[in-house]
Design an enzyme around this catalytic site. Sequence first.
Site, PDB file in Angstrom:
ATOM      1  N   ARG A   1     -21.769 -16.355 -10.292  1.00  0.00           N
ATOM      2  CA  ARG A   1     -21.842 -17.508 -10.234  1.00  0.00           C
ATOM      3  C   ARG A   1     -23.474 -18.099  -9.831  1.00  0.00           C
ATOM      4  NH1 ARG A   1     -16.245 -18.634  -7.429  1.00  0.00           N
ATOM      5  NH2 ARG A   1     -16.097 -20.709  -7.003  1.00  0.00           N
TER       6      ARG A   1
ATOM      7  N   LYS B   1      -9.698 -22.736 -13.507  1.00  0.00           N
ATOM      8  CA  LYS B   1     -10.114 -21.423 -14.016  1.00  0.00           C
ATOM      9  C   LYS B   1      -9.068 -20.316 -13.528  1.00  0.00           C
ATOM     10  CE  LYS B   1     -13.941 -21.038 -11.399  1.00  0.00           C
ATOM     11  NZ  LYS B   1     -13.889 -22.510 -10.923  1.00  0.00           N
TER      12      LYS B   1
ATOM     13  N   ARG C   1     -18.979 -27.835  -2.378  1.00  0.00           N
ATOM     14  CA  ARG C   1     -18.848 -26.967  -3.392  1.00  0.00           C
ATOM     15  C   ARG C   1     -19.217 -27.379  -4.869  1.00  0.00           C
ATOM     16  NH1 ARG C   1     -12.617 -26.077  -2.810  1.00  0.00           N
ATOM     17  NH2 ARG C   1     -12.655 -24.471  -4.323  1.00  0.00           N
TER      18      ARG C   1
ATOM     19  N   ARG D   1      -4.755 -29.999  -4.195  1.00  0.00           N
ATOM     20  CA  ARG D   1      -4.363 -28.498  -4.233  1.00  0.00           C
ATOM     21  C   ARG D   1      -4.517 -28.274  -2.739  1.00  0.00           C
ATOM     22  NH1 ARG D   1      -7.972 -24.204  -7.294  1.00  0.00           N
ATOM     23  NH2 ARG D   1      -9.398 -24.698  -5.389  1.00  0.00           N
TER      24      ARG D   1
ATOM     25  N   ARG E   1      -5.252 -24.517   1.535  1.00  0.00           N
ATOM     26  CA  ARG E   1      -6.596 -23.755   1.658  1.00  0.00           C
ATOM     27  C   ARG E   1      -7.629 -24.780   2.426  1.00  0.00           C
ATOM     28  NH1 ARG E   1      -8.491 -21.723  -4.397  1.00  0.00           N
ATOM     29  NH2 ARG E   1     -10.531 -22.227  -3.351  1.00  0.00           N
TER      30      ARG E   1
HETATM   31  P1  AMP Z   1     -12.723 -19.777  -5.943  1.00  0.00           P
HETATM   32  O1  AMP Z   1     -11.424 -19.377  -5.864  1.00  0.00           O
HETATM   33  O2  AMP Z   1     -13.356 -18.986  -7.352  1.00  0.00           O
HETATM   34  O3  AMP Z   1     -13.001 -21.412  -6.036  1.00  0.00           O
HETATM   35  O4  AMP Z   1     -13.556 -19.174  -4.589  1.00  0.00           O
HETATM   36  C1  AMP Z   1     -13.559 -19.744  -3.307  1.00  0.00           C
HETATM   37  C2  AMP Z   1     -14.691 -19.592  -2.675  1.00  0.00           C
HETATM   38  O5  AMP Z   1     -14.949 -18.067  -2.403  1.00  0.00           O
HETATM   39  C3  AMP Z   1     -16.014 -20.068  -3.046  1.00  0.00           C
HETATM   40  O6  AMP Z   1     -16.405 -21.414  -2.894  1.00  0.00           O
HETATM   41  C4  AMP Z   1     -17.193 -19.245  -2.536  1.00  0.00           C
HETATM   42  O7  AMP Z   1     -17.349 -19.481  -1.036  1.00  0.00           O
HETATM   43  C5  AMP Z   1     -16.356 -17.800  -2.450  1.00  0.00           C
HETATM   44  N1  AMP Z   1     -16.715 -17.167  -3.848  1.00  0.00           N
HETATM   45  C6  AMP Z   1     -15.848 -16.760  -4.776  1.00  0.00           C
HETATM   46  N2  AMP Z   1     -16.482 -16.179  -6.018  1.00  0.00           N
HETATM   47  C7  AMP Z   1     -17.881 -16.118  -5.568  1.00  0.00           C
HETATM   48  C8  AMP Z   1     -19.099 -15.580  -6.019  1.00  0.00           C
HETATM   49  N3  AMP Z   1     -19.052 -15.220  -7.222  1.00  0.00           N
HETATM   50  N4  AMP Z   1     -20.221 -15.710  -5.482  1.00  0.00           N
HETATM   51  C9  AMP Z   1     -20.268 -16.119  -4.213  1.00  0.00           C
HETATM   52  N5  AMP Z   1     -19.262 -16.703  -3.434  1.00  0.00           N
HETATM   53  C10 AMP Z   1     -17.987 -16.807  -4.026  1.00  0.00           C
END
Ligand code: AMP
Length: 198
Positions: free
Chosen positions: A99, A24, A155, A138, A144
């Site tokens: 989400r 994404k 996740r 990654r 990370r």
């Molecule tokens: P991402 O980089 O989009 O995979 O997001 C990394 C982490 O940030 C996720 O696993 C959540 O812990 C948090 N996060 C990101 N976007 C959201 C969202 N829309 N709602 C809740 N937590 C989020």
Amino acid sequence: MTDAPHAAHPDRRLLIIGPPGAGKGTQAARIAEALDLPAISTGDIFRANVGEGTELGRLAQSYMDKGEYVPDSVTNDMVAARLSEADAADGFLLDGYPRTLDQVAALDGMLTERGRELDAVILLDVDLEEVVARLVQRGAEQGRSDDTEETIRRRLDVYAEQTAPLVDVYSGRGLVRRVDGMASIDEVNAAILAALSR
Ligand code: AMP
């Protein structure tokens, strides 16, 4: 391909949805550049806050490290503030938000307030086992803390429980453009742009 992004791609308020590791972030950055839109990633905003040691960052990290979602109230307020910035007035590509169903309702409210609506939802279709392998890699490359195998599995479960249902909601509105996310980055990028101009 020549660039005539605005003429070729009229969609302006976009979401990109897919499980963790679907690509994404990579695709959002490219599509946003091609269409001259800001890419707004809630994950990036949380990580920036973690890096800066803000209160929001400390709160978010406790959830992120477990592979859980940050509470909706916190996330929704953060997105509302970001969408109020001038660069988002004429369009945006949201990456990683909404989400949850509660976030869908919150985003609907933010858009209705502005007299706007979503134009399209890009859904990246991927093979989940392949995605775990990508994420482990990654995690090793970028350090990370949420890319360990245990957190990745959590996740993916959280995605299946809380985010996958959004696809039905947006499908019901006729917004979903499904794209095969397993091809190369360039191929996926081209497929998304083609899907958006259909
Ligand atoms: P991402 O980089 O989009 O995979 O997001 C990394 C982490 O940030 C996720 O696993 C959540 O812990 C948090 N996060 C990101 N976007 C959201 C969202 N829309 N709602 C809740 N937590 C989020």
